[in-house]
Each structure stands twice: as structure tokens, then as C-alpha cells.
Design an enzyme around this catalytic site. Sequence first.
Site, PDB file in Angstrom:
ATOM      1  N   ALA A   1       1.974   3.813  -6.455  1.00 29.93           N
ATOM      2  CA  ALA A   1       2.884   2.478  -5.873  1.00 29.93           C
ATOM      3  C   ALA A   1       2.450   2.528  -4.754  1.00 29.93           C
ATOM      4  O   ALA A   1       2.036   3.928  -4.195  1.00 29.93           O
ATOM      5  CB  ALA A   1       4.062   2.695  -6.431  1.00 29.93           C
TER       6      ALA A   1
ATOM      7  N   GLU B   1       9.646   3.667  -4.184  1.00 29.22           N
ATOM      8  CA  GLU B   1       8.978   2.726  -2.688  1.00 29.22           C
ATOM      9  C   GLU B   1      10.026   2.370  -1.952  1.00 29.22           C
ATOM     10  O   GLU B   1      10.003   2.256  -1.413  1.00 29.22           O
ATOM     11  CB  GLU B   1       8.066   2.226  -3.320  1.00 29.22           C
ATOM     12  CG  GLU B   1       6.840   2.952  -4.291  1.00 29.22           C
ATOM     13  CD  GLU B   1       5.737   3.593  -3.858  1.00 29.22           C
ATOM     14  OE1 GLU B   1       6.190   3.844  -2.521  1.00 29.22           O
ATOM     15  OE2 GLU B   1       4.783   4.775  -4.628  1.00 29.22           O
TER      16      GLU B   1
HETATM   17  N1  PHE Z   1       2.788   5.759  -0.140  1.00 29.94           N
HETATM   18  C1  PHE Z   1       1.920   6.109  -1.860  1.00 29.94           C
HETATM   19  C2  PHE Z   1       3.764   6.513  -1.868  1.00 29.94           C
HETATM   20  O1  PHE Z   1       4.499   6.250  -2.087  1.00 29.94           O
HETATM   21  C3  PHE Z   1       1.012   6.741  -2.065  1.00 29.94           C
HETATM   22  C4  PHE Z   1      -0.224   5.687  -2.268  1.00 29.94           C
HETATM   23  C5  PHE Z   1      -0.905   6.785  -1.267  1.00 29.94           C
HETATM   24  C6  PHE Z   1      -0.870   4.668  -2.416  1.00 29.94           C
HETATM   25  C7  PHE Z   1      -1.845   5.646  -0.065  1.00 29.94           C
HETATM   26  C8  PHE Z   1      -1.668   3.779  -1.860  1.00 29.94           C
HETATM   27  C9  PHE Z   1      -2.449   4.833  -0.993  1.00 29.94           C
HETATM   28  O2  PHE Z   1       3.911   7.695  -2.003  1.00 29.94           O
HETATM   29 ZN    ZN Z   2       5.573   7.952  -1.522  1.00 31.78          ZN
END
Ligand code: PHE
Ligand code: ZN
Length: 895
Positions: free
Chosen positions: A281, A317
Site C-alpha cells: 500500500a 498508511e
Molecule cells: N511507503 C509504502 C509503505 O507504507 C511502501 C511502498 C514503497 C509502496 C514503495 C510503494 C512503493 O510502506
Molecule cells: Zn510505510
Amino acid sequence: MASFSIDPGVKSMRTEQAVPVRLVDYRPPDWLVETVALDVSLDPTRTRVRARLKLKPNPQAAAPAAVVLDGDELVLRAVTLDGEALAADAYVATPDRLTILQPPNRPFVLETETELDPTANTKLMGLYRSGKAYTTQCEAEGFRRITYFPDRPDVMAVFTTRIEADKAEAPVLLANGNLADAGDVLGTTRHYAVWHDPFPKPSYLFALVGGALGVIEDSFTTMSGRKVALKIFVEPGKESRADYAMGALKRAMRWDEQAFGREYDLDIFMIVAVSYFNMGAMENKGLNIFNDKNVLASQETATDADFNSVEAIIAHEYFHNWTGNRITCRDWFQLCLKEGLTVFRDQEFSSDIRSRPVKRIADVRALRGHQFVEDAGPLAHPVRPEAYREISNFYTATIYEKGAEVVRMLKTLLGPAKFRAGMDLYFERHDGRAATVDEFVACFADAADYDLTQFMRWYRQAGTPELAVEANYDAGAKTCTLEITQMLPPTPGQPVKEPMVIPLAIGFLGPDGRDRPVTLAGGPTLERGVVTLTQAKQTFAFTGLDERPVMSLNRGFSAPIKLTANLRDGDLAFLAAHDSDSFNRWQAVQTLATALLIENVAAHRGGAPKRGADELIVALAAIIGDHGLDPAYVAQAMAMPTEGDIAREIGTDVDPDAIFAARRELRAAVGRALGSALEAAYVRMTDKGPYSPDAASAGRRSLKNLALDLAAAGDPGAGVARAAKQYRDADNMTDRMASLGVLSLYAGPERQEALDDFYRRYDGDALVIDKWFALQAVIPEPETLDRVRALTAHPAFSLANPNRVRALVGNFVQANQTQFNRADGAGYAFHADTMIALDAINPQVAARLMTAFRSWRALEPVRRGHAEEALKRVAAAPNLSRDVNDIVARSLGTG
Ligand code: PHE
Ligand code: ZN
């Protein structure tokens, strides 16, 4: 507007072996972006993007030279500066860069127009199509696939996004922030929406969505009384499967207010579920985009484990809104600043609203199963890496799970009140900014007046610390002396290590099994049951002990370490029966079982006599017989170490077949010995009432299904019959999958009948059919490779769909130890072929699945040779992506 120009001298194929990016080379950006106005006109193959950037020289940078904007596979149609066409020699445009050669040394407006093909975008980075919908993924470096931009997280801009699309094709148009305007494009079949996000953000948090989506709506009133609209968008017809996610979202919003004082900040919070997604996500500001497997859940289609992870990921998230979005990362070396911290926050959330001990056990199991393995192999890296070739390959268990453990240790060292004060200071100091790990830790040092200089080694040094504890009791002095040594093994690029700060929670059990109070003679104080280690070797003397205590060490897994201690025979069984720390009670059972299994693995290979399981069985009998314990906890305690756990503990010259055989024998022995207790638990844990996914009901089902499985291991005939009946009678997916899992272990007509029935029942329901693929991939028998190969040609299989690939191939290579690691190397060869094919479609997913080879050096020589050969074959494949190349080169030790 000027025409398109290409500099033939600039070549930068992403497929080349890239120069590593280094933390020490960080420089602030030369140019900042104040505002971005995007105008995106959606079309299946020719989407047009106009971007209007207000650029200004960064006062913190050296004299600004050229403006260099990132791109990736972009086609420039037009470019203007302050509304004037740029001369052809005033800029250089390539697919991956737009350079304005001599910009004015003052703020100015740059407008570009690019065109892209969302349907052809199979990498699922940038703007792509998931089924019929349009969606985006920008973290880490996907925004540059949408428009030319300084695509780095320390450039934070205010975004306004206008989206235009055909009304029938995309009635729903979403982007970050609040809705500012919407309407029809007169005289056409198209319409538009304008979204404005007032919070400056880095480009990786940009998102837009267009499509024909169903929605469920709710609202949340924040602690200061503001009403926030909540919307979850799903494939039409799946709306009711989003109800659980909506409830989880509201629980998360309330919890963040209560636990951290964090309130939501926009008028609307939206989640969109898509079926094609590289990761779990994404926390885009105000518009989270989810892999639909982490949103959709219903009694008929999702297991308790699915409900559990939907809740945790929705929370994760959402929590990023403060830890990641309001305060973001200065650069990608700081990734753990948002990920480790946010995992810590979601773990605390789940602990508070479910069972804390069960959550801790599950998290430690996952940490050991993934992060310890990563840390012990060629892909080991620090929680804050110092160099990378491809940042997508650093969304790892080390950054996420070990990153969370480091935050947890800060809390353990400082205590809850000072930890909270440090968090408050962090939010106050860095809100609206792009921060570093050092700045984060400084908030705790300042708020608690605590020196964390040495603690920073947790961010710099890779590897899992190994602790050896020697306890000696002196009856005359009524003193127990602990001599503790710590060792951190070498990891790639880090041959020599320095001692870590290790908060070690300990307890002393008296002969009645109760904790004894102790006094620490001299030296550091024992606060909240924790001794803090800082040196390679230290001795602590604890007084006030009338009898020899049994030591309970690293209670609650207070530090992410490996531990050995000079326990006496019987001590582990005693801890398993009495430890007041429920984590360590569970740990004692695991340690007993692991030791036994390791001995019997050696026996299998060497023909030595095998040791019986009597001591372990006594401990397990006591646990399953204790009806006062939480059923979910009992299920965790009764679950044998996995094949992966055993392989990890053995560490070298690993023979997966011997591990499997020893484990199967132990399961059979336990199943036989505890047969009647397991049957009783099965009956006792069978609920008569309607299904509910809550933690208590799920815990009861977990024990029931554990009993089903272990009893079948002891008595396959009766077990298969019971499982077949449960399969037919199940009114929920948890029970149905659990019974199918048991049936899948025993070749026979029941298995094939159930598998065929399952496919017919759920045909077309992608997330459930993923389970069907996954289950067949993990069957531990020699026919499985042929079955998996055949399934890659099944009409429902597609390399373009990451969930499907992970279900079949991912489970085969990660969860089927004996068949992926076949002694003839055929499992490795299959994987190499499949990954070479996948790399051409989706390099990120291919790179991630290539990490299945990360423990290849720990294998016995024959398998090791086959694995090396497979890795080398992938390394030599033509047109390999940077993503896969990076993983393969590091795995082989050549990168
Ligand atoms: N940042 C997202 C998370 O909540 C993970 C993610 C990284 C999603 C890269 C898409 C691309 O951990
Ligand atoms: Zn994250």
C-alpha cells in the site's frame, strides 16, 4: 512552445550498471519548487501531462547552475520559461532528464508538456492502468515517469492537480488534498476535477486515480471537533468488502490522537483499492492507494490473518500522515525514519487493540524469519544504508522491521514518558520539513537529556548482535553474577564492528516460579528490569537471591539480538511453565523445540540416534492443558519452529530435506502424544455462533486449526477425514483454507477434490484464486515443481499481475523449502527462467523475488553450486534491469 530536442551524447539506459548513490555525497537541491500545477488529460495510450512549476533558487545551495529535472521514459512535447518558448539550445531533453542550461538567477515559471502511455506501463511505476482504472505509484522515484521534476524528497511543493477524462471511462477523478472544482468539459464527452493539497509535499507522495469505482463513505470527527469525510473506493460490486477497512481506519484515527496526540489535517481522507500493485500500500497524502488484498475482506473471502493485516496496513498508511508526510525524509538513506517509525506505530496500535503478547510473538517471528536472515547473508545492510544502486531494493525487512525495533529500544531505554516527550518534540521541531535520522534521535536526546551517541550504531552497523550470557550463582553471597559478552559479525563492507547499546530486560525466577526482586551491586542501575549493555564484555552482580534463580533473559525481546546462555537442563522447561513474561514463556518452548530439531537434523544426516521429544511434549501438554491462557497465545506456543527457522539457526551447510524430515517426525510425535488434548481443543474452540473477525474469535479459530493440523500429523487417516468435513462445512475462509492446507499435505482424492471445488467456487474472484495458486505452490513433495510450472501456463496466471506472481512463484521460492531447494537444482533453474521473463515486464517485482537466493551461501555444497549457477545465469541475461542486476550482483558478492 519549442520543439523536442535530443542530445545524442547523453545516454542513460536504466539497464546499465548504475553508479551508486552515496549518503556522504548529499547536497541540498539547487532549485526548490514552490508550487506545481499539473493538468493531466487521461487517455488509455496517449495521456497528456502539462506541468507548471514555480521554481526558485535554493538560498541554502551553492550558486545555482543549470536546472536539472529527473525523467524516466518521458517524451517532451513542449517547454516554456515564464511563458516564452525556449530556444532549442537553451535546454537538453532526454527520456530521463530535462536540463535548462542557463536559467535566470531568480524565481521563474517552467512549463512542460509530456505524453505517456499508461496501458504500456507494466512496471507499475508512474501512471499506469490497473484493470480499467488509471492509477499512480510514485514512491520512490515514480513521479519522474509522469513529468520532469526534481524527484527527491527534500523538494517539497504545494500541488494543484487538474484531471480530465472521458466521463464514461472515468466517472471518478481523484488526487491529493481537497476537491477545489469539478465540471464538464463543454462540447465533449469529457469532464474534469481539480484537487488542491495545501500541505507542501515531496513528489513521491503525489497520486491521482481515475476510473469507474464503487465507494463506501463514512466520517470521523477529530479530537478538535473537525468532521473529516472518509471514502474507500473499490471495484464496483466489492463495496461491502471494504466495511472492515473503514472500521479499521476509524480505530487508527482515534488511536493516533490518543497515543500520540496526532490529528488528521485535511477535510477528506480517501483510500483506493487497486488489483495491480507492486507493494502492499502507499501513503500518498490524503489519497492512500492500496493493493486490494490489503483492503478487501469478508467472511467468505478473507482469512483471520487477512483481516489482521488489513487492519494493520490501513493503520500503517494512515499513521504515515504524520510520520512520513507532514515530516518526510531528507533523502532515501533516511527511509527508516518514516518506515521503521511507522511500523513501530502500527505494531503498538495492533498491540493496544488486540493482544500485546500475541502481537509481540508474531512480530518477532517475522523479524527472525525475514530480517535475521537478510542480516546474515549477502544482502545485509544497515538500518540507514550508506549507498544504493537502486532504492526500490531497500524496502527491506531491515529498514522496516529492524527499523521499528530500534525505535522500540529507544522507548525501552528512556521509558514511556520520556519517549513520548521525544516524539512530541520531533513533531514540533520538524513539522513541514524533510528530516534525517540524526535529527530524529536528537529529539530524544534533548527531550530526555540522554546521550544517544553510541546508540546511533544501531543505524550504522549491519548484522545481528550475538550475546552470550554466563550466569553463576554464589550461595554464600546470595549473588548471581552475569558475565555478558556481545559480538557483531562482519557484514558486506563492514568487517569490523563496535559494541552496541543493548537494553536487556531480565528476570530472576525463584524455585516457585515467581519473580525475585534483586539489587544490582554497583555499576549501572536496573531500571524497569533492564540492564543496559554498552561494552564488548560486562559483568553484573545481582544480590538478594536466597536460592539459585532461573534466568529469564531478553524479556519481551527487548533487543533484536541472538542470545545463548549457560542454562541448566530443565531450566527451559521451567521457564516454559512459569515465566511471568509471556514472550519468554513462548520463547522457552521454541528454544526447546529448536534444540531438539537441530540435533535430529544432524541425526538424519549422520545416522546418529535420534533424541526423543519427551521434555518438549510435557511443556506443550501443560500449555494446551492450561485453559486460562489466551487461545491465540496457546496456538503460537504450540506451533513448531518453521523449516526456515531451523535453517537459520543451523546457519551453515544447510540440508532442507533433513530439516523437513526432522520437523515432520517431531510434528507426528507431538500429534500422537497430544492427540486427545488436541481433539478436545478442536471441539472446545469450535464456535457455534455467527462468524466475527475480532481478535478473540480469531484466536479461538487459530487454536482450533492448529489442533486440526497437529492432530492430523499424528493420525493422518482421521485428520484427513476431519479436514475434509471441515472443508465442506466451513462458513468462513479461515476454516476453509485451514482445512485445505491440511488436505494439501496428504496426496489423495480428498486433496484434488477440494482443490477443484475451491477453484470452481471462487473462479473470477482474484484474491481468493491467489490463495488457490499459493496453496499448491507450497506442497512439500517432488511433484510440486511440475505442478507450479504447469500453473504458470494456467489461463488465470499472468506475469503482469504482481499478486498472482507472488502467490504462485513467491510462495514456491519463499515458503517451499524442500522443493525450491531441490538437490538437483531444478527449483533454482525454474526461478531463474521465470525471473528473467518477469524482469522484462516488472523489474521491481522480479528483483524482490530474486532475494529468494539470499541465503544461498548457507546451503550444503551441492545445492550451493546449483544456486550459484542460477544466479550467474540471471546475471548474464541480456537487458537486465538495474533492479535485478543490483540484487544478483550483491548476492554473488560482485556488486
Ligand atoms: N511507503 C509504502 C509503505 O507504507 C511502501 C511502498 C514503497 C509502496 C514503495 C510503494 C512503493 O510502506
Ligand atoms: Zn510505510
